[in-house]
Design a protein around this motif. Structure first.
Motif, PDB file in Angstrom:
ATOM      1  N   LEU A  11     -14.800  18.435  22.213  1.00 34.82           N
ATOM      2  CA  LEU A  11     -13.787  19.308  21.624  1.00 34.82           C
ATOM      3  C   LEU A  11     -13.115  20.144  22.702  1.00 34.82           C
ATOM      4  CD1 LEU A  11     -12.704  20.277  18.778  1.00 34.82           C
ATOM      5  CD2 LEU A  11     -14.229  22.230  19.091  1.00 34.82           C
ATOM      6  N   THR A  12     -11.785  20.130  22.705  1.00 30.04           N
ATOM      7  CA  THR A  12     -11.037  20.928  23.671  1.00 30.04           C
ATOM      8  C   THR A  12     -10.116  21.951  23.017  1.00 30.04           C
ATOM      9  OG1 THR A  12      -9.259  19.280  23.775  1.00 30.04           O
ATOM     10  CG2 THR A  12     -11.073  19.046  25.353  1.00 30.04           C
ATOM     11  N   GLY A  13      -9.934  21.862  21.709  1.00 31.23           N
ATOM     12  CA  GLY A  13      -9.073  22.812  21.017  1.00 31.23           C
ATOM     13  C   GLY A  13      -9.224  22.665  19.520  1.00 31.23           C
ATOM     14  N   LEU A  14      -8.847  23.707  18.777  1.00 34.00           N
ATOM     15  CA  LEU A  14      -9.019  23.678  17.326  1.00 34.00           C
ATOM     16  C   LEU A  14      -7.978  24.583  16.675  1.00 34.00           C
ATOM     17  CD1 LEU A  14     -11.087  22.587  15.139  1.00 34.00           C
ATOM     18  CD2 LEU A  14     -12.117  24.852  15.241  1.00 34.00           C
ATOM     19  N   GLU A  15      -7.263  24.033  15.686  1.00 35.42           N
ATOM     20  CA  GLU A  15      -6.351  24.813  14.870  1.00 35.42           C
ATOM     21  C   GLU A  15      -6.721  24.584  13.402  1.00 35.42           C
ATOM     22  OE1 GLU A  15      -2.224  24.229  15.896  1.00 35.42           O
ATOM     23  OE2 GLU A  15      -2.659  24.201  18.047  1.00 35.42           O
TER      24      GLU A  15
ATOM     25  N   GLY B 206       0.805  -1.206   0.000  1.00 32.11           N
ATOM     26  CA  GLY B 206       0.000   0.000   0.000  1.00 32.11           C
ATOM     27  C   GLY B 206       0.842   1.262   0.000  1.00 32.11           C
ATOM     28  N   VAL B 207       0.178   2.392  -0.108  1.00 30.79           N
ATOM     29  CA  VAL B 207       0.817   3.707  -0.037  1.00 30.79           C
ATOM     30  C   VAL B 207       0.246   4.439   1.163  1.00 30.79           C
ATOM     31  CG1 VAL B 207       1.087   5.936  -1.178  1.00 30.79           C
ATOM     32  CG2 VAL B 207       1.221   3.831  -2.516  1.00 30.79           C
ATOM     33  N   ILE B 208       1.105   5.138   1.903  1.00 31.68           N
ATOM     34  CA  ILE B 208       0.662   5.862   3.088  1.00 31.68           C
ATOM     35  C   ILE B 208       0.966   7.343   2.940  1.00 31.68           C
ATOM     36  CG2 ILE B 208       0.708   3.947   4.723  1.00 31.68           C
ATOM     37  CD1 ILE B 208       3.548   4.740   5.503  1.00 31.68           C
ATOM     38  N   ASP B 209       0.089   8.165   3.536  1.00 27.51           N
ATOM     39  CA  ASP B 209       0.229   9.617   3.450  1.00 27.51           C
ATOM     40  C   ASP B 209       0.352  10.200   4.846  1.00 27.51           C
ATOM     41  OD1 ASP B 209      -0.046  12.134   1.729  1.00 27.51           O
ATOM     42  OD2 ASP B 209      -1.586  12.454   3.256  1.00 27.51           O
ATOM     43  N   PHE B 210       1.342  11.061   5.028  1.00 29.61           N
ATOM     44  CA  PHE B 210       1.548  11.750   6.292  1.00 29.61           C
ATOM     45  C   PHE B 210       1.059  13.188   6.171  1.00 29.61           C
ATOM     46  CE2 PHE B 210       5.281   8.697   6.499  1.00 29.61           C
ATOM     47  CZ  PHE B 210       4.633   7.798   7.327  1.00 29.61           C
ATOM     48  N   THR B 211       0.505  13.712   7.248  1.00 30.75           N
ATOM     49  CA  THR B 211      -0.058  15.054   7.267  1.00 30.75           C
ATOM     50  C   THR B 211       1.000  16.058   7.697  1.00 30.75           C
ATOM     51  OG1 THR B 211      -2.222  14.141   7.815  1.00 30.75           O
ATOM     52  CG2 THR B 211      -1.898  16.494   8.197  1.00 30.75           C
ATOM     53  N   ALA B 212       1.229  17.047   6.828  1.00 30.70           N
ATOM     54  CA  ALA B 212       2.264  18.045   7.104  1.00 30.70           C
ATOM     55  C   ALA B 212       1.812  19.075   8.126  1.00 30.70           C
ATOM     56  CB  ALA B 212       2.679  18.735   5.805  1.00 30.70           C
ATOM     57  N   SER B 213       0.535  19.483   8.076  1.00 31.39           N
ATOM     58  CA  SER B 213       0.025  20.430   9.074  1.00 31.39           C
ATOM     59  C   SER B 213       0.001  19.766  10.438  1.00 31.39           C
ATOM     60  CB  SER B 213      -1.385  20.898   8.705  1.00 31.39           C
ATOM     61  OG  SER B 213      -1.367  21.725   7.563  1.00 31.39           O
ATOM     62  N   GLU B 214       0.472  20.494  11.434  1.00 30.99           N
ATOM     63  CA  GLU B 214       0.587  19.915  12.771  1.00 30.99           C
ATOM     64  C   GLU B 214      -0.215  20.731  13.770  1.00 30.99           C
ATOM     65  OE1 GLU B 214       4.799  20.029  13.225  1.00 30.99           O
ATOM     66  OE2 GLU B 214       5.133  18.208  12.041  1.00 30.99           O
ATOM     67  N   ASN B 215      -0.838  20.020  14.695  1.00 34.36           N
ATOM     68  CA  ASN B 215      -1.574  20.636  15.782  1.00 34.36           C
ATOM     69  C   ASN B 215      -0.689  20.608  17.018  1.00 34.36           C
ATOM     70  OD1 ASN B 215      -3.356  20.976  18.078  1.00 34.36           O
ATOM     71  ND2 ASN B 215      -5.069  20.646  16.686  1.00 34.36           N
ATOM     72  N   SER B 216      -0.371  21.765  17.558  1.00 36.95           N
ATOM     73  CA  SER B 216       0.579  21.833  18.672  1.00 36.95           C
ATOM     74  C   SER B 216       0.112  21.018  19.868  1.00 36.95           C
ATOM     75  CB  SER B 216       0.807  23.289  19.084  1.00 36.95           C
ATOM     76  OG  SER B 216      -0.419  23.922  19.423  1.00 36.95           O
ATOM     77  N   ALA B 217      -1.211  20.957  20.087  1.00 36.98           N
ATOM     78  CA  ALA B 217      -1.721  20.213  21.233  1.00 36.98           C
ATOM     79  C   ALA B 217      -1.526  18.715  21.062  1.00 36.98           C
ATOM     80  CB  ALA B 217      -3.198  20.531  21.447  1.00 36.98           C
ATOM     81  N   THR B 218      -1.845  18.181  19.868  1.00 38.52           N
ATOM     82  CA  THR B 218      -1.709  16.739  19.675  1.00 38.52           C
ATOM     83  C   THR B 218      -0.248  16.327  19.525  1.00 38.52           C
ATOM     84  OG1 THR B 218      -2.163  17.078  17.313  1.00 38.52           O
ATOM     85  CG2 THR B 218      -4.003  16.411  18.692  1.00 38.52           C
ATOM     86  N   LEU B 219       0.610  17.235  19.040  1.00 34.65           N
ATOM     87  CA  LEU B 219       2.038  16.911  18.981  1.00 34.65           C
ATOM     88  C   LEU B 219       2.611  16.696  20.371  1.00 34.65           C
ATOM     89  CD1 LEU B 219       3.686  19.134  16.209  1.00 34.65           C
ATOM     90  CD2 LEU B 219       3.588  16.645  16.296  1.00 34.65           C
ATOM     91  N   ASN B 220       1.994  17.339  21.349  1.00 38.29           N
ATOM     92  CA  ASN B 220       2.454  17.176  22.721  1.00 38.29           C
ATOM     93  C   ASN B 220       1.921  15.905  23.356  1.00 38.29           C
ATOM     94  OD1 ASN B 220       3.903  19.591  22.720  1.00 38.29           O
ATOM     95  ND2 ASN B 220       2.116  20.800  23.327  1.00 38.29           N
TER      96      ASN B 220
END
Length: 390
Positions: free
Chosen positions: A300-304, A244-258
């Motif tokens: 929902l606790t945050g949104l970017e 298969g082929v996989i796609d990574f998301t370039a936009s990052e959410n600071s809250a979920t990165l933590n």
């Protein structure tokens, strides 16, 4: 009018050294050794690249061009994409999609926005459908949409493993994939099923279930957000190693990165170290999408908001981490074009579209051409969207 770029350090995406590139009427006419192309008797715009890198325009397989989101109420509906959000980042081709909201956001508006951006100079396509099952379409049928509407090249962004999805079954997903596959075959398009993968139970299991119990191959599915968590990343590696082929998301959410999310750069490095071929990895921006954060009860606790420019940012970051330029180009342009069936995109060669990006010394777009039209010069937009303010 002809345009001639002289003395460019050309990546097709393969590195081929210093070359001159001639294009006109939206397409590449010739690529030759420096000084060997003569256009003295013809009107021609010439630019000396002075050895700077010339690469294919970036291809973004997931942008919410008409806006998206709304998980926090009507006031959280994200804005639509503007032309220069793409061109200033060197993105010359985008595929528009709906997401959670397929009520106040509709396919008719998505198609109209794609046509508008195309009129302004960008190359645009769309997916039919949204997170939902049964799949909403323009003509009442997936295959009809793909055959009768030029800009429709697949189905997406259908949601699995997500509390916002329709909790569809493997047989239901197989029927969607079958219709997309037949539509792609009959119309000469990629016909992929672009899959939003949430952080819910099962991850990619339903895709493997379909492939193992039907005649639909793994390659029919194009799952994204695979860097959402370490567990999903490991599933994605196995999926890619199985074909298969996989796609990574370039936009990052600071809250979920933590918390659990992994940066796109780290996800690429992990996948490559695990043996995933470069050709089985792509990156998308998820531009103009909402990037929500939910608690354990789904509140929902945050949104970017996603940014199209994140694709170029990750491109530079990959090279900064030691990834070869041609591999970085492949993951942000060439691979997506191949998977989506866009034969004239993602590469620089005679006969391909003149979607070109001349980088400066910081690997940022200095000049950008979309189908031969100069959109950005010296890092500044020459063309703005109809309602963009200078």
């Amino acid at each position: 009018m002809l345009t001639l770029i002289r003395n460019a350090n050309l990546f097709t995406p393969a590195p081929v050294g210093i070359r001159d590139v001639l294009f006109s009427n939206g397409g590449i006419i010739a690529i030759a050794s420096p000084g060997s192309l003569s256009v003295s008797s013809l009107p021609c715009d010439e630019l000396d690249a002075n050895g700077r890198a010339l690469i294919p325009g970036l291809v973004d397989p997931l942008v919410h061009i008409s806006g998206g989101g709304g998980e926090g109420g009507f006031h959280t509906r994200t804005p639509e994409m503007q032309l220069t959000e793409a061109t200033l980042a060197g993105v010359t081709t985008v595929v528009g999609a709906l997401g959670t909201d397929a009520v106040s956001r509709c396919l008719e508006d998505l198609l109209a926005k794609a046509q508008a951006l195309s009129n302004e100079g960008l190359t645009t396509y769309i997916y039919t459908g949204s997170y939902e099952y049964p799949v909403k379409t323009l003509t009442g049928d997936i295959t009809r949409d793909m055959m009768l509407i030029d800009k429709v090249i697949g189905v997406g962004e259908i949601a699995i493993a997500d509390h916002r999805g329709s909790q569809l079954s493997a047989p239901e997903l197989a029927r969607v994939a079958s219709q997309a596959r037949v539509g792609g075959m009959l119309s000469g398009k990629g016909g992929v099923v672009f899959v939003h993968v949430g952080d819910g139970k099962g991850g990619l299991d339903i895709l493997s279930d379909v492939a193992s119990t039907t005649d639909i191959p793994l390659s029919q599915f194009y799952p994204t957000h695979i860097n959402r968590s370490q567990a999903l990343l490991e599933q994605g590696v196995a999926f890619a190693l199985a074909g298969g082929v996989i796609d990574f998301t370039a936009s990052e959410n600071s809250a979920t990165l933590n918390s659990d999310e992994i940066s796109a750069i780290d996800a690429v490095k992990h996948a490559l170290a695990a043996g995933v071929p470069v050709s089985h990895i792509t990156l998308s921006s998820d531009g103009n999408a909402s990037l929500p954060v939910f608690d354990a009860d789904g509140r929902l606790t945050g949104l970017e908001v996603g940014r199209v420019g994140s694709l170029a940012q990750v491109f530079r970051g990959l090279i900064g981490e030691g990834i070869a330029m041609d591999d970085a180009i492949a993951m942000t342009s060439t691979n997506a074009a191949r998977i989506l069936g866009l034969a004239t995109k993602g590469a620089i060669s005679e006969g391909k579209d003149a979607d070109l990006v001349l980088l400066n010394d910081q690997l940022k777009p200095d000049f950008v051409w979309c189908r031969g039209k100069t959109m950005v010069a010296n890092g500044q937009p020459l063309v703005r969207g109809t309602f963009e303010i200078a």
